[in-house]
Design an enzyme around this catalytic site. Structure first.
Site, PDB file in Angstrom:
ATOM      1  N   LYS A  60       0.788  -1.236   0.000  1.00 58.73           N
ATOM      2  CA  LYS A  60       0.000   0.000   0.000  1.00 58.73           C
ATOM      3  C   LYS A  60       0.824   1.294   0.000  1.00 58.73           C
ATOM      4  O   LYS A  60       0.281   2.381   0.239  1.00 58.73           O
ATOM      5  CB  LYS A  60      -1.037   0.049   1.140  1.00 58.73           C
ATOM      6  CG  LYS A  60      -1.894  -1.181   1.289  1.00 58.73           C
ATOM      7  CD  LYS A  60      -2.306  -1.833  -0.004  1.00 58.73           C
ATOM      8  CE  LYS A  60      -3.365  -1.105  -0.777  1.00 58.73           C
ATOM      9  NZ  LYS A  60      -3.592  -1.794  -2.083  1.00 58.73           N
ATOM     10  N   GLY A  87       2.116   2.587  -2.619  1.00 63.34           N
ATOM     11  CA  GLY A  87       2.078   3.226  -3.937  1.00 63.34           C
ATOM     12  C   GLY A  87       2.848   2.401  -4.961  1.00 63.34           C
ATOM     13  O   GLY A  87       3.391   2.942  -5.936  1.00 63.34           O
ATOM     14  N   LYS A 141       8.321  -6.940  -9.153  1.00 62.85           N
ATOM     15  CA  LYS A 141       7.762  -6.315  -7.945  1.00 62.85           C
ATOM     16  C   LYS A 141       7.921  -7.255  -6.756  1.00 62.85           C
ATOM     17  O   LYS A 141       7.770  -8.468  -6.898  1.00 62.85           O
ATOM     18  CB  LYS A 141       6.282  -6.014  -8.190  1.00 62.85           C
ATOM     19  CG  LYS A 141       5.446  -5.833  -6.926  1.00 62.85           C
ATOM     20  CD  LYS A 141       3.960  -5.676  -7.234  1.00 62.85           C
ATOM     21  CE  LYS A 141       3.123  -5.855  -5.972  1.00 62.85           C
ATOM     22  NZ  LYS A 141       1.669  -5.743  -6.201  1.00 62.85           N
ATOM     23  N   HIS A 146       7.238  -7.333  -2.165  1.00 65.53           N
ATOM     24  CA  HIS A 146       6.970  -6.683  -0.878  1.00 65.53           C
ATOM     25  C   HIS A 146       7.898  -7.241   0.207  1.00 65.53           C
ATOM     26  O   HIS A 146       7.681  -6.989   1.402  1.00 65.53           O
ATOM     27  CB  HIS A 146       5.528  -6.942  -0.433  1.00 65.53           C
ATOM     28  CG  HIS A 146       4.481  -6.185  -1.200  1.00 65.53           C
ATOM     29  ND1 HIS A 146       4.649  -4.888  -1.619  1.00 65.53           N
ATOM     30  CD2 HIS A 146       3.225  -6.547  -1.592  1.00 65.53           C
ATOM     31  CE1 HIS A 146       3.539  -4.495  -2.248  1.00 65.53           C
ATOM     32  NE2 HIS A 146       2.680  -5.475  -2.246  1.00 65.53           N
ATOM     33  N   SER A 200      -5.008   2.320   4.304  1.00 66.72           N
ATOM     34  CA  SER A 200      -5.084   1.730   2.970  1.00 66.72           C
ATOM     35  C   SER A 200      -5.048   0.207   3.055  1.00 66.72           C
ATOM     36  O   SER A 200      -5.803  -0.482   2.353  1.00 66.72           O
ATOM     37  CB  SER A 200      -3.912   2.257   2.130  1.00 66.72           C
ATOM     38  OG  SER A 200      -3.999   1.776   0.821  1.00 66.72           O
ATOM     39  N   TYR A 214       6.071   8.229  -0.956  1.00 63.71           N
ATOM     40  CA  TYR A 214       4.751   8.475  -1.562  1.00 63.71           C
ATOM     41  C   TYR A 214       4.407   9.957  -1.469  1.00 63.71           C
ATOM     42  O   TYR A 214       3.934  10.567  -2.438  1.00 63.71           O
ATOM     43  CB  TYR A 214       3.708   7.634  -0.800  1.00 63.71           C
ATOM     44  CG  TYR A 214       2.281   7.766  -1.287  1.00 63.71           C
ATOM     45  CD1 TYR A 214       1.720   6.795  -2.121  1.00 63.71           C
ATOM     46  CD2 TYR A 214       1.476   8.836  -0.894  1.00 63.71           C
ATOM     47  CE1 TYR A 214       0.400   6.900  -2.555  1.00 63.71           C
ATOM     48  CE2 TYR A 214       0.162   8.952  -1.325  1.00 63.71           C
ATOM     49  CZ  TYR A 214      -0.371   7.991  -2.159  1.00 63.71           C
ATOM     50  OH  TYR A 214      -1.680   8.104  -2.582  1.00 63.71           O
ATOM     51  N   MET A 248      -5.156   6.984 -13.484  1.00 64.54           N
ATOM     52  CA  MET A 248      -4.920   5.564 -13.197  1.00 64.54           C
ATOM     53  C   MET A 248      -6.194   4.866 -12.713  1.00 64.54           C
ATOM     54  O   MET A 248      -6.393   3.688 -12.967  1.00 64.54           O
ATOM     55  CB  MET A 248      -3.787   5.402 -12.194  1.00 64.54           C
ATOM     56  CG  MET A 248      -2.429   5.553 -12.879  1.00 64.54           C
ATOM     57  SD  MET A 248      -1.012   5.206 -11.838  1.00 64.54           S
ATOM     58  CE  MET A 248      -1.289   3.539 -11.300  1.00 64.54           C
ATOM     59  N   PHE A 266      -9.722  -0.532  -5.584  1.00 63.54           N
ATOM     60  CA  PHE A 266      -8.251  -0.585  -5.472  1.00 63.54           C
ATOM     61  C   PHE A 266      -7.705   0.843  -5.482  1.00 63.54           C
ATOM     62  O   PHE A 266      -6.872   1.204  -4.649  1.00 63.54           O
ATOM     63  CB  PHE A 266      -7.637  -1.401  -6.629  1.00 63.54           C
ATOM     64  CG  PHE A 266      -6.155  -1.542  -6.462  1.00 63.54           C
ATOM     65  CD1 PHE A 266      -5.619  -2.620  -5.787  1.00 63.54           C
ATOM     66  CD2 PHE A 266      -5.292  -0.550  -6.934  1.00 63.54           C
ATOM     67  CE1 PHE A 266      -4.249  -2.719  -5.573  1.00 63.54           C
ATOM     68  CE2 PHE A 266      -3.924  -0.643  -6.729  1.00 63.54           C
ATOM     69  CZ  PHE A 266      -3.398  -1.734  -6.045  1.00 63.54           C
ATOM     70  N   ARG A 318      -8.464   3.835  -4.298  1.00 62.91           N
ATOM     71  CA  ARG A 318      -9.439   4.213  -3.267  1.00 62.91           C
ATOM     72  C   ARG A 318      -9.504   5.724  -3.093  1.00 62.91           C
ATOM     73  O   ARG A 318     -10.479   6.367  -3.462  1.00 62.91           O
ATOM     74  CB  ARG A 318      -9.054   3.498  -1.960  1.00 62.91           C
ATOM     75  CG  ARG A 318     -10.134   3.414  -0.910  1.00 62.91           C
ATOM     76  CD  ARG A 318      -9.594   2.725   0.340  1.00 62.91           C
ATOM     77  NE  ARG A 318      -8.429   3.421   0.858  1.00 62.91           N
ATOM     78  CZ  ARG A 318      -8.456   4.436   1.729  1.00 62.91           C
ATOM     79  NH1 ARG A 318      -9.610   4.840   2.209  1.00 62.91           N
ATOM     80  NH2 ARG A 318      -7.345   5.036   2.121  1.00 62.91           N
ATOM     81  N   LYS A 319      -8.463   6.341  -2.517  1.00 63.65           N
ATOM     82  CA  LYS A 319      -8.457   7.795  -2.282  1.00 63.65           C
ATOM     83  C   LYS A 319      -7.255   8.457  -2.957  1.00 63.65           C
ATOM     84  O   LYS A 319      -7.363   9.547  -3.494  1.00 63.65           O
ATOM     85  CB  LYS A 319      -8.384   8.109  -0.783  1.00 63.65           C
ATOM     86  CG  LYS A 319      -9.569   7.621   0.023  1.00 63.65           C
ATOM     87  CD  LYS A 319     -10.715   8.612  -0.043  1.00 63.65           C
ATOM     88  CE  LYS A 319     -11.879   8.107   0.783  1.00 63.65           C
ATOM     89  NZ  LYS A 319     -13.087   8.882   0.555  1.00 63.65           N
TER      90      LYS A 319
HETATM   91  P1  A3P Z   1      -5.305   4.474  -0.847  1.00 59.82           P
HETATM   92  O1  A3P Z   1      -5.901   3.175  -0.385  1.00 59.82           O
HETATM   93  O2  A3P Z   1      -4.864   5.335   0.307  1.00 59.82           O
HETATM   94  O3  A3P Z   1      -6.166   5.216  -1.792  1.00 59.82           O
HETATM   95  P2  A3P Z   1      -0.227  -0.285  -3.693  1.00 59.82           P
HETATM   96  O4  A3P Z   1      -0.183  -0.126  -5.171  1.00 59.82           O
HETATM   97  O5  A3P Z   1       1.111  -0.329  -3.050  1.00 59.82           O
HETATM   98  O6  A3P Z   1      -1.126  -1.418  -3.314  1.00 59.82           O
HETATM   99  O7  A3P Z   1      -0.850   1.063  -3.097  1.00 59.82           O
HETATM  100  C1  A3P Z   1      -2.191   1.388  -3.281  1.00 59.82           C
HETATM  101  C2  A3P Z   1      -2.400   2.778  -2.758  1.00 59.82           C
HETATM  102  O8  A3P Z   1      -1.790   3.710  -3.654  1.00 59.82           O
HETATM  103  C3  A3P Z   1      -3.875   3.152  -2.673  1.00 59.82           C
HETATM  104  O9  A3P Z   1      -3.957   4.111  -1.621  1.00 59.82           O
HETATM  105  C4  A3P Z   1      -4.071   3.773  -4.043  1.00 59.82           C
HETATM  106  O10 A3P Z   1      -5.212   4.598  -4.142  1.00 59.82           O
HETATM  107  C5  A3P Z   1      -2.786   4.583  -4.151  1.00 59.82           C
HETATM  108  N1  A3P Z   1      -2.471   4.972  -5.534  1.00 59.82           N
HETATM  109  C6  A3P Z   1      -2.467   4.196  -6.629  1.00 59.82           C
HETATM  110  N2  A3P Z   1      -2.175   4.923  -7.725  1.00 59.82           N
HETATM  111  C7  A3P Z   1      -2.004   6.193  -7.298  1.00 59.82           C
HETATM  112  C8  A3P Z   1      -1.699   7.418  -7.963  1.00 59.82           C
HETATM  113  N3  A3P Z   1      -1.528   7.490  -9.270  1.00 59.82           N
HETATM  114  N4  A3P Z   1      -1.592   8.542  -7.198  1.00 59.82           N
HETATM  115  C9  A3P Z   1      -1.766   8.492  -5.868  1.00 59.82           C
HETATM  116  N5  A3P Z   1      -2.060   7.362  -5.187  1.00 59.82           N
HETATM  117  C10 A3P Z   1      -2.173   6.220  -5.892  1.00 59.82           C
END
Ligand code: A3P
Length: 305
Positions: free
Chosen positions: A57, A59, A116, A118, A148, A203, A242, A265, A267-268
């Site tokens: 999570k 980014g 990728k 983690h 997240s 991030y 995205m 996915f 989300r915010k």
């Molecule tokens: P939120 O749940 O806070 O919205 P990962 O890819 O590591 O699983 O991370 C997902 C998180 O990154 C989610 O956060 C997602 O909305 C956010 N995310 C994905 N693309 C993004 C973008 N282009 N700009 C900002 N946040 C992004």
């Protein structure tokens, strides 16, 4: 896409079940990852592999799309060739058969590969270090990461049941969570960057000035980006774009894998959403734990912009 459609058709939704956690050398991993750890340890990285590594999570998908765009000179068509999880295999994910594991996908891929993970620094397959592979690490402040990850557990039917918010917070803060302690993860990779070719990004910095951070990525990968292409990449990788991009938003997966009606996915995509989730007491507790566990590390996180 054809491969994925066929594999998903063969997958029995009733068999998709939430994983259990298994502790490996002090880190909690999904049971399937733990069961395949030997295979993962023996993975043969190539010198020209690039690894995007994060705590979940942080980014990851955002950075994957940025890197793919940088590597393809901002060509959106080329970046629409497949969903992000197919373009950049997730080497520590071992889904149910007949879905290929990230390792299998990586092994079938021609070089140069972008991968990728983690994994915490101590569990990374040793060949990445032996081959001196470049790594891009993205870290995100703990408060937004927790929120997240909680919502991601709710919608991702392969992750352990998160329980309620209070229970999840407790699991997270004690490291009893998939891929282990956030505190150890961000610090382990922070220390490793002094010994290995690791670009360590935040991030919050990318959110603040995406163009500046994309340029850091391009520089790290020895790619020259003319201004119009840089603008193109910034536009293509912003949250709003995205969220609508089927090759990045995971809507290619069925509901029984990721139920985006429960939580999307994408989300915010902001810094500071934690403010809508934490009680005052929870916030104080996290501040206290963070200052204890990050003390002396030199790592500084911003929780608002
Ligand atoms: P939120 O749940 O806070 O919205 P990962 O890819 O590591 O699983 O991370 C997902 C998180 O990154 C989610 O956060 C997602 O909305 C956010 N995310 C994905 N693309 C993004 C973008 N282009 N700009 C900002 N946040 C992004």
């Amino acid at each position: 896409m054809e491969y994925l459609r066929k594999a998903l058709e063969q997958l029995d939704p009733k068999l998709v079940k939430r994983s259990k956690l298994v502790e490996v050398e002090g880190t909690f991993l999904l049971d399937n990852t733990a069961a395949n750890l030997e295979l993962l340890r023996n993975f043969k990285a190539q010198p020209d592999d690039l690894l995007i590594c994060t705590y979940p999570k942080a980014g990851t998908t955002w950075m994957q799309e940025i890197v793919d765009m940088v590597q393809h000179g901002g060509d959106k068509q080329k970046c629409a060739r497949a969903p992000i999880y197919k373009r950049i295999p997730f080497i520590d994910l071992f889904p149910m058969k007949p879905i290929s594991s990230g390792l299998e996908m990586a092994e079938e891929m021609p070089s140069p590969r972008t991968l990728k993970s983690h994994l915490p620094v101590q569990l990374l397959p040793p060949s990445f270090w032996e081959q001196n592979c470049k790594v891009i690490y993205v870290a995100r402040n703990v408060k937004d990461t927790i929120v997240s990850y909680f919502h991601f557990h709710r919608m991702n039917q392969g992750l352990p049941d998160p329980g309620n918010w209070d229970q999840f917070l407790k699991s997270f803060l004690t490291g009893k969570i998939a891929w282990g302690s956030w505190f150890e993860h961000v610090q382990g990779w922070w220390e490793a960057k002094d010994r290995h070719p690791i670009l360590y990004l935040f991030y919050e910095d990318i959110k603040e000035d995406p163009t500046r951070e994309i340029l850091k990525v391009a520089h790290f990968l020895n790619v020259e980006l003319p201004d119009p292409i840089l603008e193109e990449i910034t536009e293509h990788t912003k949250f709003e774009t995205m969220k609508e991009n089927p090759m990045a938003n995971y809507l290619t997966l069925p509901d029984f894998v990721m139920n985006q009606a429960l939580s999307p996915f994408m989300r915010k995509g902001v810094v500071g959403n934690w403010k809508e989730h934490f009680t005052v007491a929870q916030n104080e507790k996290i501040d206290e734990i963070s200052s204890q566990l990050l003390a002396g590390s030199g790592l500084v996180f911003r929780t608002e912009l």
